[in-house]
Write a protein that holds these residues in place. Sequence first.
Motif: not given
Length: 261
Positions: A51-68
């Motif tokens: 969805x956002x191939x050209x916005x890498x510098x503006x997105x941070x994607x991390x693995x997380x479980x919101x219950x933790x």
Amino acid sequence: MDLHLSGRTYVVTGGSSGVGLATVAELLAEGANVATCARDADRLAAAISDVAPDTGERVLAVAADVRSRTDVDALISGAVDRFGGLDGLVNNAGGSRMAPLWETSMDDWHDEFDLKFAGVLNTIDAAREHLGRSDAASIVNINAVLARQPETRLIATSAARAGLLNLSKSLSFELAPRVRVNSVLLGLIDTGQWQRRYAASEDPRPFAEWEHDIVTDRGVALGRFGRADEVAGIVAMLLSPRSSYVTGTTVEVAGGVSRYV
């Protein structure tokens, strides 16, 4: 209309698909920085790349479980370290448990409430100090019309959704005046799950006919499923400084399905 989101930073939980992914895309399109999470890191990375191939510098994607709380703390601190602050939070991670009352175990009840409540409270508690430094801080809790209109086929989810709606109202007072808190109540949104249910049904008819029967049965005034991007636009507006006098309220994105005033 300029929503004044450019250069601001938002965290969106559950960003690998559906409403969460559409919200990430919407915010990036508005020029915002976005940190997002999901439990499956590979799926999340692939979805964001699509969805956002050209916005890498503006997105941070991390693995997380919101219950933790440990995972959530890392998500929030990562966003602040990467982008220098935090202006908003979208609590989207969640799901639905399709089961009638006497087929819902006590463990199921605990799991449902843990996800709906701990997932929201963890992220808000981790983020509230940073949000307090923003001049336009906003939280949007993604909920469902089930909060007001329970379904016996989704009894545990309905009860948890009702509790989250009540909690969201309380949070709007607790965090005022520095942080606004609003809810978006979803109806039948086609985030992929309806396509999967259609496939599982083995109905020989076209999807449109199958869809028509469902929305007619549920009383959806607009006569169709909603789309994730139709939700994302409302979320962006509630996050925006243009909604600066809106807090403690709910916006339905449900095609007129509600049977209450």
